[in-house]
Motif scaffolding. Sequence first.
Motif, short mmCIF file in Angstrom:
data_model
loop_
_atom_site.label_atom_id
_atom_site.label_comp_id
_atom_site.label_asym_id
_atom_site.label_seq_id
_atom_site.Cartn_x
_atom_site.Cartn_y
_atom_site.Cartn_z
N THR A 6 0.85 -1.18 0.07
CA THR A 6 -0.30 0.01 -0.17
C THR A 6 0.77 1.20 -0.16
O THR A 6 2.00 1.35 0.71
CB THR A 6 -0.94 0.03 1.27
N TYR A 7 0.77 2.23 -0.76
CA TYR A 7 1.62 3.31 -1.30
C TYR A 7 1.35 4.59 -1.07
O TYR A 7 0.12 4.94 -1.79
CB TYR A 7 2.19 2.83 -2.61
N GLU A 8 1.87 5.48 -0.59
CA GLU A 8 1.48 7.14 -0.52
C GLU A 8 2.86 7.73 -0.30
O GLU A 8 3.27 7.48 0.76
CB GLU A 8 0.36 7.35 0.30
N GLN A 11 5.70 6.14 1.21
CA GLN A 11 5.65 5.42 2.30
C GLN A 11 4.76 4.21 2.29
O GLN A 11 3.60 4.01 1.57
CB GLN A 11 5.28 6.31 3.41
N PHE A 13 1.26 2.93 2.96
CA PHE A 13 0.22 3.63 3.42
C PHE A 13 -0.67 2.69 4.56
O PHE A 13 -0.74 1.42 4.47
CB PHE A 13 -1.02 3.95 2.33
N GLN A 14 -1.30 3.39 5.45
CA GLN A 14 -1.50 2.92 6.59
C GLN A 14 -3.05 2.31 6.71
O GLN A 14 -3.47 1.75 7.80
CB GLN A 14 -1.34 3.75 8.10
N THR A 19 -6.52 2.71 0.21
CA THR A 19 -5.16 3.16 -0.43
C THR A 19 -5.64 3.56 -1.60
O THR A 19 -6.62 2.81 -2.35
CB THR A 19 -4.23 1.75 -0.25
N CYS A 62 1.35 -4.00 4.04
CA CYS A 62 0.37 -2.94 4.35
C CYS A 62 0.45 -2.42 5.86
O CYS A 62 1.31 -3.13 6.80
CB CYS A 62 -1.02 -3.43 3.98
#
Length: 141
Positions: A6-8, A11, A13-14, A19, A62
């Motif tokens: 999971t990406y943002e 980083q 993504f939480q 996501t 994730c």
Amino acid sequence: MKIAVTYEEGQVFQHFGHTEQFKVYEVQDGKVLGSQVRSAEGSGHGALAGLLKSWGVDALLCGGIGGGARMALQEAGIALYGGVQGAADAAVEAFLAGSLHFDPNAACNHHHEGGEHHCHGEGAHTCGHHGGEHHCRHGQC
């Protein structure tokens, strides 16, 4: 092997279900051959596991993730490593080195009062219960 994160903004993504992007890594012989950032295509909680499966993803790293998504990933045959934090590239390198810190109990709990949403883990664990931390050895637990 393909690993999705999971990406943002570089980083992990939480919140899996919210996501908007995944970074997908192509791995062979324990080395990253390449990666690309892919859109979640507006999919929600239920559809994301199917999307990842359609991309040929074998493992997902994730942050927090809910029970329904957890089950969908399991049914899709995708290994889950939740509770991961920090830079996505570093997380994949740690995964490949067998030193990824993750929480198999990482969860998302929805609190509908005021629209709050909290993601958390229940503490780190290990495959062999060594020192209270969870380490993934050679990408498998």
